[in-house]
Design an enzyme around this catalytic site. Structure first.
Site, mmCIF file in Angstrom:
data_model
loop_
_atom_site.group_PDB
_atom_site.id
_atom_site.type_symbol
_atom_site.label_atom_id
_atom_site.label_comp_id
_atom_site.label_asym_id
_atom_site.label_seq_id
_atom_site.Cartn_x
_atom_site.Cartn_y
_atom_site.Cartn_z
ATOM 1 N N THR A 12 0.805 -1.230 0.000
ATOM 2 C CA THR A 12 0.000 0.000 0.000
ATOM 3 C C THR A 12 0.834 1.275 0.000
ATOM 4 O O THR A 12 0.319 2.339 0.346
ATOM 5 C CB THR A 12 -0.939 0.017 1.230
ATOM 6 O OG1 THR A 12 -0.146 -0.001 2.426
ATOM 7 C CG2 THR A 12 -1.868 -1.183 1.219
ATOM 8 N N ASP A 28 -0.057 -5.341 3.385
ATOM 9 C CA ASP A 28 1.109 -4.767 4.044
ATOM 10 C C ASP A 28 1.066 -3.255 3.918
ATOM 11 O O ASP A 28 0.936 -2.713 2.815
ATOM 12 C CB ASP A 28 2.392 -5.306 3.407
ATOM 13 C CG ASP A 28 3.629 -4.771 4.110
ATOM 14 O OD1 ASP A 28 3.976 -5.313 5.177
ATOM 15 O OD2 ASP A 28 4.251 -3.814 3.604
ATOM 16 N N TYR A 45 3.607 5.667 4.917
ATOM 17 C CA TYR A 45 2.975 5.743 3.603
ATOM 18 C C TYR A 45 1.854 6.788 3.661
ATOM 19 O O TYR A 45 0.746 6.518 4.133
ATOM 20 C CB TYR A 45 2.386 4.397 3.179
ATOM 21 C CG TYR A 45 3.376 3.259 3.095
ATOM 22 C CD1 TYR A 45 4.749 3.479 3.007
ATOM 23 C CD2 TYR A 45 2.939 1.940 3.110
ATOM 24 C CE1 TYR A 45 5.649 2.425 2.937
ATOM 25 C CE2 TYR A 45 3.827 0.880 3.026
ATOM 26 C CZ TYR A 45 5.177 1.128 2.953
ATOM 27 O OH TYR A 45 6.061 0.073 2.884
ATOM 28 N N TYR A 95 9.507 -7.285 -1.113
ATOM 29 C CA TYR A 95 8.790 -6.200 -1.777
ATOM 30 C C TYR A 95 9.477 -5.841 -3.090
ATOM 31 O O TYR A 95 10.625 -6.213 -3.335
ATOM 32 C CB TYR A 95 8.615 -4.994 -0.861
ATOM 33 C CG TYR A 95 9.843 -4.204 -0.471
ATOM 34 C CD1 TYR A 95 10.334 -3.171 -1.273
ATOM 35 C CD2 TYR A 95 10.481 -4.424 0.754
ATOM 36 C CE1 TYR A 95 11.436 -2.409 -0.890
ATOM 37 C CE2 TYR A 95 11.575 -3.675 1.145
ATOM 38 C CZ TYR A 95 12.056 -2.669 0.322
ATOM 39 O OH TYR A 95 13.140 -1.914 0.706
ATOM 40 N N ARG A 129 10.361 7.426 -8.189
ATOM 41 C CA ARG A 129 11.010 6.724 -9.287
ATOM 42 C C ARG A 129 11.671 7.673 -10.283
ATOM 43 O O ARG A 129 12.569 7.266 -11.032
ATOM 44 C CB ARG A 129 9.989 5.836 -10.006
ATOM 45 C CG ARG A 129 9.444 4.713 -9.136
ATOM 46 C CD ARG A 129 8.343 3.950 -9.806
ATOM 47 N NE ARG A 129 7.162 4.780 -10.037
ATOM 48 C CZ ARG A 129 6.063 4.365 -10.665
ATOM 49 N NH1 ARG A 129 6.003 3.124 -11.124
ATOM 50 N NH2 ARG A 129 5.036 5.176 -10.819
ATOM 51 N N ARG A 160 -2.727 0.199 -7.574
ATOM 52 C CA ARG A 160 -3.346 1.510 -7.367
ATOM 53 C C ARG A 160 -4.800 1.542 -7.797
ATOM 54 O O ARG A 160 -5.508 2.505 -7.527
ATOM 55 C CB ARG A 160 -2.547 2.576 -8.126
ATOM 56 C CG ARG A 160 -1.101 2.613 -7.706
ATOM 57 C CD ARG A 160 -0.302 3.675 -8.427
ATOM 58 N NE ARG A 160 -0.689 5.013 -8.006
ATOM 59 C CZ ARG A 160 0.110 6.078 -8.115
ATOM 60 N NH1 ARG A 160 1.320 5.949 -8.629
ATOM 61 N NH2 ARG A 160 -0.297 7.262 -7.720
ATOM 62 N N GLN A 215 -5.220 -2.948 -12.104
ATOM 63 C CA GLN A 215 -3.871 -3.435 -11.859
ATOM 64 C C GLN A 215 -3.883 -4.748 -11.090
ATOM 65 O O GLN A 215 -3.057 -5.629 -11.340
ATOM 66 C CB GLN A 215 -3.058 -2.378 -11.108
ATOM 67 C CG GLN A 215 -2.688 -1.174 -11.956
ATOM 68 C CD GLN A 215 -1.801 -0.187 -11.211
ATOM 69 O OE1 GLN A 215 -1.586 -0.308 -10.002
ATOM 70 N NE2 GLN A 215 -1.304 0.805 -11.922
#
Length: 316
Positions: free
Chosen positions: A20, A56, A61, A204, A230, A284, A288
């Protein structure tokens, strides 16, 4: 459905769990850019309906937002999944993040409140930082387990030396490291150590944050929002970007034989390692999740695993 026992626990995990990080939303240097909460809730519901039985998350986050969204989604879900969260990444009123292992008792109460649960299934030390506080922090986590606030305790991003230090205080149920065909650092020491000591491993970034999904392009990378971490990650820069996208194209070829995506092949590649208990997969939106759902039951043959490794070795 394939399920494996996590370390010394009684938790049998589906081969993939829902991560998440992205649903925490944007606005931070370590975020994935803007995110719609309704899409996040739909993704969680779809994951549960598909048979994913663990989620998780972490307070950092979205600075609490991801945990709140998990609670909102699980409240109306068809089945209640296991919920894993973390501690040791804290922030102040200016939204500046840092590392502390001295505030775990405050963190656990805030996570319980945001998640709207009485007990957390797996509570993980997010990072072994500050290193001088590891033993103190792990002692508190062991106490929380004895007190019934958490069922099992694990670590994340720990090296062997870190695990050796804390396991003298209390057993480690799991370690959560990054692992993909792009990042294989844990194969040398960490995975063998975890196997030897019956510590479960939930990796992960098995698709390396989207690079190996088969849907990433140079144009998409160039258009990442500024608060998508990213945009600055080394594997999203040249010359590594071109190499990684070429690897994803090869995974598409392997996936086409089974009518699955490159991303499913990337996930299955990590799960082929006997040291991996289960993999964390982000999502998301519901679409997906549908795309990676075959990874719940799909396995690579030994021949295909060898074929992929040979391709990687020939395209370093």
């Amino acid at each position: 459905m394939n399920k494996k026992l996590l370390g010394n626990s009684d938790l049998y995990l589906s081969s993939i769990g829902l991560g998440t990080w992205a649903i925490g939303g944007g606005g931070l240097a370590s975020s994935w850019g803007p995110q719609d909460d309704n899409d996040s809730i739909a993704a969680i519901h779809r994951a549960i309906d598909l048979g994913i039985n663990w989620i998780d998350t972490a307070p950092v986050y979205g600075l609490g937002h991801a945990e709140e969204i998990v609670a909102k989604a699980v409240k109306t879900a068809s089945v209640k999944p296991y919920i894993f969260t973390k501690c040791s990444r804290t922030w102040n009123e200016k939204r500046e993040t840092g590392n502390s292992l001295k505030e775990i008792r405050r963190e656990i109460e805030e996570s319980l409140r945001r998640l709207q649960v009485d007990i957390i299934d797996l509570y993980q030390m997010h990072w072994p930082k500050p290193e001088e506080e590891i033993e103190e922090g792990w002692s508190v986590m062991a106490d929380l387990q004895k007190e019934g606030k958490v069922r099992w305790i694990g670590v994340s991003n720990f090296e062997v030396a870190h695990m050796e230090r804390v396991m003298k205080i209390a057993p480690i149920t799991s370690n959560q490291p990054p692992y993909s065909m792009i990042n294989r650092n844990i194969e040398l020491e960490i995975l063998p150590f975890c196997q030897q000591h019956h510590i479960g491993t939930i990796n992960y970034a098995p698709m390396h944050s989207g690079l190996l999904t088969g849907r990433m392009t140079k144009e998409r990378v160039a258009n990442f929002p500024e608060d998508d971490f990213r945009k600055r990650a080394k594997n999203y820069q040249e010359p590594l970007l071109s190499r990684n996208l070429a690897w994803a194209e090869f995974l598409k070829i392997v996936g086409a034989r089974h009518d699955v995506s490159a991303g499913v092949i990337a996930i299955a590649w990590t799960l082929h390692n006997p040291g991996i208990t289960a993999a964390i997969v982000g999502g998301r939106n519901a679409e997906q999740l549908d795309g990676v759902a075959p990874a719940l039951n799909f396995s690579l043959s030994d021949t295909e695993y060898t074929e992929i490794n040979a391709y990687i070795a020939s395209h370093p």
